[in-house]
Design a protein around this motif. Structure first.
Motif, short mmCIF file in Angstrom:
data_model
loop_
_atom_site.label_atom_id
_atom_site.label_comp_id
_atom_site.label_asym_id
_atom_site.label_seq_id
_atom_site.Cartn_x
_atom_site.Cartn_y
_atom_site.Cartn_z
N ALA A 75 0.83 -1.20 0.00
CA ALA A 75 0.00 0.00 0.00
C ALA A 75 0.87 1.26 0.00
O ALA A 75 1.91 1.30 0.67
CB ALA A 75 -0.92 -0.01 1.21
N ARG A 76 0.45 2.30 -0.72
CA ARG A 76 1.21 3.55 -0.79
C ARG A 76 0.75 4.49 0.31
O ARG A 76 -0.43 4.83 0.39
CB ARG A 76 1.02 4.22 -2.14
N PRO A 77 1.65 4.92 1.18
CA PRO A 77 1.26 5.91 2.20
C PRO A 77 0.79 7.21 1.56
O PRO A 77 1.35 7.67 0.56
CB PRO A 77 2.55 6.11 3.01
N LEU A 78 -0.23 7.81 2.17
CA LEU A 78 -0.76 9.08 1.71
C LEU A 78 -0.29 10.25 2.56
O LEU A 78 -0.38 11.41 2.13
CB LEU A 78 -2.30 9.03 1.72
N THR A 79 0.17 9.96 3.77
CA THR A 79 0.67 10.99 4.67
C THR A 79 1.91 10.46 5.38
O THR A 79 2.09 9.25 5.48
CB THR A 79 -0.37 11.37 5.75
N PRO A 80 2.75 11.33 5.89
CA PRO A 80 3.78 10.88 6.83
C PRO A 80 3.11 10.57 8.17
O PRO A 80 1.90 10.74 8.34
CB PRO A 80 4.70 12.09 6.94
N VAL A 81 3.90 10.14 9.12
CA VAL A 81 3.38 9.88 10.47
C VAL A 81 3.16 11.20 11.18
O VAL A 81 4.02 12.08 11.15
CB VAL A 81 4.36 8.98 11.25
N VAL A 82 2.01 11.31 11.82
CA VAL A 82 1.64 12.52 12.56
C VAL A 82 1.32 12.12 14.00
O VAL A 82 0.60 11.15 14.23
CB VAL A 82 0.41 13.21 11.94
N GLY A 83 1.88 12.82 14.96
CA GLY A 83 1.59 12.54 16.36
C GLY A 83 0.23 13.08 16.75
O GLY A 83 -0.10 14.23 16.47
N VAL A 84 -0.57 12.24 17.39
CA VAL A 84 -1.86 12.64 17.95
C VAL A 84 -1.87 12.18 19.41
O VAL A 84 -2.13 11.02 19.70
CB VAL A 84 -3.04 12.02 17.18
N GLY A 85 -1.51 13.07 20.32
CA GLY A 85 -1.35 12.66 21.71
C GLY A 85 -0.26 11.62 21.81
O GLY A 85 0.88 11.83 21.36
N ALA A 86 -0.59 10.46 22.35
CA ALA A 86 0.37 9.37 22.51
C ALA A 86 0.38 8.43 21.31
O ALA A 86 1.04 7.39 21.33
CB ALA A 86 0.05 8.57 23.77
#
Length: 306
Positions: A75-86
């Motif tokens: 699968a092709r990622p659509l976003t980088p990793v984003v922190g949401v709280g923990a």
């Protein structure tokens, strides 16, 4: 799952990073990550993955993105990793379809090894920060006391249900792995039938990129040679099939393992099987993997020189 049951943060996250809010829930699953299949208001289908942020996710998603760009079946990622709280969160394109390949014969081992060799060759050209700590089932290099890496959800359970042969096999395999001091590379550490999809004889998708690891090549190949047939609860492939996997991998990569590397491969196959057998025993799962470990441990330890 209904829309109103989604986590509170998810609709706004989708709007901010994907340009649309969820209009429907296609599926929800939980393993290493919590996975949401969503249809957005503009009609696009996306997959959003959230997992505890232990520092690994950014490297895993970046490597997955590089392979998808090169045409590897993932699968092709659509976003980088984003922190949401923990949490560490990212989105990717869906890659549905294909079938699980069942069986643990040498022929199936060769087919899987050819895919793993291609995967490892592609990853050899990817430069990311090592995704550490390693997944616990290949974390024999931990600095915790005792044989096993510290996992609160397992360590709090009654350890007396874990057979001594499981602990002994893990301890001996771990000593051999730590003694080798081979260089580490980036590799897929959960190469199981349940994480692959096939269309005929062609692999269609390799999933579970959360499980990349930073370990010696031979160890990652060895782990895969034991686990490739796991289509559900973890199992251990027959020795002849692991042998076929290792031989096919070396053929495709065009390089023979040294004697030490072969020993490390057999040791890694045993460590992962022991880790899984312990987890199944502690959690009341199937004893099949533990039974296979008991039957094969002596020969795998001999081949590992452990």
């Amino acid at each position: 799952m209904r829309l109103d049951e989604l986590p509170n943060w998810l609709p706004a996250w989708c709007l901010d990073h994907l340009g649309g809010e969820p209009a429907g829930v296609l599926f929800q699953a939980r393993q290493v990550s919590t996975v949401f299949g969503l249809r957005l208001t503009d009609g696009r289908d996306v997959v959003v993955k959230a997992r505890a942020d232990d520092g690994r996710a950014s490297s895993c998603v970046a490597a997955q993105d590089r392979l998808a760009e090169r045409g590897f079946p993932c699968a092709r990622p659509l976003t980088p990793v984003v922190g949401v709280g923990a949490l560490a969160v990212h989105a990717e394109e869906p890659r549905p379809g294909g079938e699980v390949l069942h069986g643990d014969s040498p022929d199936i081992a060769v087919r899987c090894a050819e895919v793993f060799a291609r995967l490892m060759a592609e990853l050899s050209g990817v430069s990311v920060a090592p995704p550490l700590p390693n997944p616990p089932w290949v974390r024999w290099d931990h600095a915790d006391s005792g044989v096993w890496p510290a996992i609160d959800s397992l360590d709090c359970r009654d350890q007396s249900v874990v057979s001594e042969h499981i602990v002994e096999a893990a301890a001996r395999a771990r000593r051999r792995l730590l003694a080798a001091a081979l260089p580490c590379v980036l590799g897929h550490a959960d190469f199981e039938a349940q994480n692959l999809r096939w269309q005929g004889r062609q692999v269609w998708a390799v999933h579970d990129w959360d499980s990349l690891a930073w370990q010696p090549e031979a160890a990652l190949v060895g782990a895969a040679s034991g686990s490739f047939a796991s289509a559900g609860p973890p199992t251990l492939a027959p020795i002849a099939s692991s042998e076929a996997f290792l031989a096919a991998y070396q053929d495709v990569r065009g390089r023979s393992f040294t004697a030490v590397e072969l020993e490390v491969a057999w040791a890694a196959s045993l460590w992962m099987a022991a880790y899984n057998a312990r987890e199944m025993a502690l959690c009341g799962g199937t004893p099949a993997g533990g039974d296979a470990l008991r039957a094969q441990a002596t020969e795998r330890l001999r081949r590992a020189n452990a």
